[in-house]
Write an enzyme that holds these catalytic residues in place. Structure first.
Site, PDB file in Angstrom:
ATOM      1  N   SER A 154      21.386  -1.828  33.397  1.00  0.00           N
ATOM      2  CA  SER A 154      21.159  -1.542  34.796  1.00  0.00           C
ATOM      3  C   SER A 154      21.393  -3.065  35.642  1.00  0.00           C
ATOM      4  CB  SER A 154      19.864  -1.345  35.067  1.00  0.00           C
ATOM      5  OG  SER A 154      18.777  -2.374  34.896  1.00  0.00           O
ATOM      6  N   GLU A 162       1.160  -1.219  -0.067  1.00  0.00           N
ATOM      7  CA  GLU A 162       0.033   0.110   0.057  1.00  0.00           C
ATOM      8  C   GLU A 162       0.776   1.328  -0.029  1.00  0.00           C
ATOM      9  OE1 GLU A 162      -4.113   1.499   2.492  1.00  0.00           O
ATOM     10  OE2 GLU A 162      -2.634  -0.034   3.456  1.00  0.00           O
ATOM     11  N   CYS A 186      -5.955  -3.364   1.691  1.00  0.00           N
ATOM     12  CA  CYS A 186      -5.805  -3.552   2.969  1.00  0.00           C
ATOM     13  C   CYS A 186      -7.017  -3.744   3.911  1.00  0.00           C
ATOM     14  CB  CYS A 186      -4.886  -2.348   3.454  1.00  0.00           C
ATOM     15  SG  CYS A 186      -4.034  -2.765   5.087  1.00  0.00           S
ATOM     16  N   LYS A 211      -9.222   3.532  -2.638  1.00  0.00           N
ATOM     17  CA  LYS A 211      -9.588   2.575  -1.253  1.00  0.00           C
ATOM     18  C   LYS A 211     -10.934   3.365  -0.955  1.00  0.00           C
ATOM     19  CE  LYS A 211      -7.559   0.871   2.692  1.00  0.00           C
ATOM     20  NZ  LYS A 211      -6.506   0.834   3.779  1.00  0.00           N
TER      21      LYS A 211
END
Length: 716
Positions: free
Chosen positions: A360, A44, A174, A113
């Site tokens: 750490s 896309e 999509c 779309k």
């Protein structure tokens, strides 16, 4: 007849990188043609990159997209193949997210779309408008730069399908696949046999299964060939697009690409027989629905996707489309691969010389370091397989000259050149955490430094005393809560300052130029509750674990201990999580879960209910009464819910400055993109909490034990 007519691609596109994006598109077309394929489908918005965000509102983005398309159309490399290419298009002064179908320097169709993604990480309605005219089309007048190439003045724009000599192709974009009334259903009933889907779908832990099942279902009842192309890589934001291009036939996945990869262009292809689709559709119930289906306008394309030749011997020898077993990664593998690929893209595209991590001795920074080591392992594997782009990127990152013969062959060696770790101890640190940090650094090969920052802390305390006449003390030394918290936070914030100072100068110390990116290591659960100091070493350039829960991080380290041969990780897994910001005594050691007043598992549950299930305080309470009622009384559950929401609300402001993190979890509290909520709350929620208390008082106690609530503290 067997026809090599299907193909999908995964491209590692970069938002606004028009030159690089064009080169990758053309390369994918070249690879497709070399395989004899007749159709090429890309991800896309592949020309500008999916993640342009507000740049989509700029006319320049659309202009440059047309310029790139004109170059693609002009190239000899793109002839004699049908290509489905994504870009924004302005039609009648409205911006649409479009697919442009091209063949032999002609634009056959521009398909906008119709259903836009507008939740979670997606804000497509901010930039684009959906095409609101199903099965309708209009003329679109092309810009002159394209007219000069195609000789066309106008082309069809709208919801159409492309009819070739031998089949019919329909476009689905999509999000349209995931809608209840997906376009492929009506297109299929009107005779479309091949569906293309171009996606910009991001990785999230345990998400791939849903995508695969929806793609299989798209053609299981309907019949047809489904070509799914997806972006792969980090295109400049918090998301990693996880590729996994697929081809499905009649409900079966017959080809699948990688989900995580350092490869910029990956092509997935398969040989299918259109007659298989027609045979699958020969059911009377389907035929009855098809006979009454509404008609799509067909764009007639005088081309054939198959050769049209028929050889009986070749046909008999043709293997049936495989019934592929879909490849899924475990969540532990996803953590090892997804953030590692994202970090590699971020490192090579930012053109910096490596990473710096405050180490750490705890689980979070340990997991971050192991992910970077995983990145180095992946880079070495890619180089071993001859990936020229990875080799070139590695040479530049480690500071080798362009004519160097350097090739990364050992992950520890590469890690030693690009990964820098530092243990920043104080008088509140233990010898155990210091030793764990050093041994982990040795195990992965990072360039490690070790320092004590007590003098800096003491200097600031003295400065405060000189200015105010008072010297703050820790609680164990008789200080107030305010003094105790201030002394904890100044240690944490000084670590952030030191991290950036070292990140800028360590390459210079090692005889190199440039700087390092600082890595953060706050997990999603601590961010959700606000159990971190604002502008401490959780403030960094990027954070690969900011969307991952503590529970998943521990599982990842257990997996990595064996798979990466890092026995040192067992010591991190058995250690009590502690910030080491307060003095420890024989009877007291600061522990995270005691400080927070809840476990990490409980935090994850609160996170999912708040975000994924869309629950407020009262709804969470009513759900947890059923889920936790066997071990906690209604009043205890009520207190936990109220504590969580109180701490979440008063610390929500920290999310506005949260380090950009790899998105991996559906309940991420990332304020900037994903979790759109206020950062100033009535933190005691008087109406909601009163309702919880009223109901809790009426409910029976089903718990088997009465637990004592720990003392709750917070960092600010």
């Amino acid at each position: 007849m067997g026809h090599l007519i299907t193909l999908a691609t995964s491209l590692n596109q970069w938002a606004m990188d028009f030159q690089g994006n064009m080169e990758r598109i053309i390369e994918s077309i070249v690879v497709a043609k070399a395989r004899g394929a007749a159709v090429r489908v890309g991800p896309e918005l592949e020309i500008p990159g999916y993640g342009c965000l507000d740049h989509f509102l700029e006319g320049d983005t659309v202009l440059h997209s047309w310029e790139v398309l004109a170059s693609i159309l002009s190239s000899e490399k793109t002839l004699n193949i049908l290509c489905d290419i994504g870009m924004p298009v302005i039609h009648k002064n409205v911006i649409y997210n479009c697919r442009v179908i091209i063949h032999n320097r002609q634009i056959l169709l521009i398909r906008p779309k119709m259903w836009l993604a507008n939740d979670g990480n997606y804000r497509e309605l901010r930039y684009f408008t959906p095409w609101m005219k199903p099965r309708e089309w209009e003329d679109h007048y092309l810009p002159r730069i394209v007219q000069a190439v195609t000789g066309q003045v106008k082309v069809p724009f709208g919801d159409c399908v492309v009819s070739t000599v031998d089949t019919c192709i329909g476009v689905e974009l999509c999000e349209e696949l995931f809608t209840p009334a997906s376009p492929h259903i009506l297109m299929g009933l009107d005779g479309v046999e091949i569906f293309t889907n171009s996606s910009g779908s991001h990785h999230e832990l345990r998400k791939l299964n849903r995508r695969v099942e929806v793609i299989k279902e798209a053609t299981l009842k309907l019949g047809g060939v489904y070509l799914y192309a997806n972006q792969q890589g980090c295109d400049g934001d918090r998301l990693y697009y996880d590729g996994c291009a697929m081809i499905a036939l009649n409900g079966r996945i017959i080809a699948q690409g990688s989900q995580f990869s350092f490869t910029d262009v990956e092509v997935v292809s398969a040989t299918i027989d259109i007659e298989d689709v027609r045979a699958h559709r020969a059911r009377s119930s389907r035929s009855m629905q098809a006979a009454g289906a509404e008609r799509y306008h067909r764009i007639e394309a005088p081309i054939a996707l198959s050769s049209g030749k028929f050889d009986m011997i070749e046909e008999l020898n043709r293997p049936a489309p495989p019934q592929n077993e879909v490849r899924y990664h475990t969540p532990e593998e996803e953590i090892a691969l997804g953030p590692a690929c994202w970090l590699w893209d971020y490192l090579r595209r930012s053109r910096t010389q490596g990473y710096f991590l405050p180490l750490s001795g705890g689980v979070d920074s340990c997991a971050t370091a192991v992910i970077v080591y995983s990145m180095c392992r992946l880079a070495v594997d890619a180089a071993r397989n001859g990936n020229k782009q990875v080799i070139a990127d590695a040479r530049r990152i480690v500071g080798e000259p362009e004519d160097s013969e350097y090739v990364p062959t050992d992950a520890r060696e590469l890690c030693g050149r690009i990964m820098h770790t530092c243990y920043m101890g104080t008088e509140n640190s233990t010898t155990e955490t210091r030793a764990r940090a050093k041994e982990l650094a040795e195990a992965i090969g990072s360039y490690h430094t070790d320092l004590n920052m007590d003098n800096i802390v003491t200097t600031l305390r003295t400065l405060f005393q000189v200015v105010t006449g008072k010297r703050p003390r820790f609680r164990v030394h008789g200080g107030s809560d305010a003094e105790n918290l201030a002394l904890q936070n100044i240690q944490a914030r000084l670590r952030m300052v030191i991290a950036y100072f070292f990140a800028q100068l360590l390459p210079w110390v090692r005889g190199r130029t440039g700087g390092l990116l600082v890595l953060g290591s706050a997990n999603v659960d601590e961010s959700l509750r606000g159990y971190l100091t604002k502008y401490d070493c959780s403030s960094a350039d990027v954070n690969p674990i900011g969307g991952i829960s503590k529970t998943d991080l521990k599982r990842f380290l257990t997996w990595a201990q064996e798979k990466m041969q890092l026995p040192i990780l067992s010591r991190f897994l058995t250690a009590v999580p502690t910030a080491e910001l307060e003095p420890f005594t024989e009877t007291y050691l600061q522990a995270d879960e005691a400080d927070m007043g809840m476990t990490y598992d409980e935090l994850s549950e609160f996170g999912r209910l708040r975000k994924v299930d869309k629950c407020g305080p009262y709804s969470i309470f009513t759900k947890l009464v059923h889920e936790w009622g066997a071990r906690l009384s209604p009043r205890q559950i009520a207190e936990k819910v109220k504590l969580f929401y109180f701490e979440y609300a008063r610390n929500r402001h920290k999310m506005t400055t949260l380090t950009p993190s790899y998105h991996a979890e559906a309940y991420s509290p990332d304020d900037n993109r994903f979790d759109m909520r206020p950062f100033l709350y009535p933190s005691r929620f008087p109406w909601q909490f009163r309702k919880i208390d009223d109901v809790a008082a009426l409910l029976p106690d089903r718990s088997t034990s009465m637990s004592v609530e720990p003392e709750q503290k917070t960092k600010t």
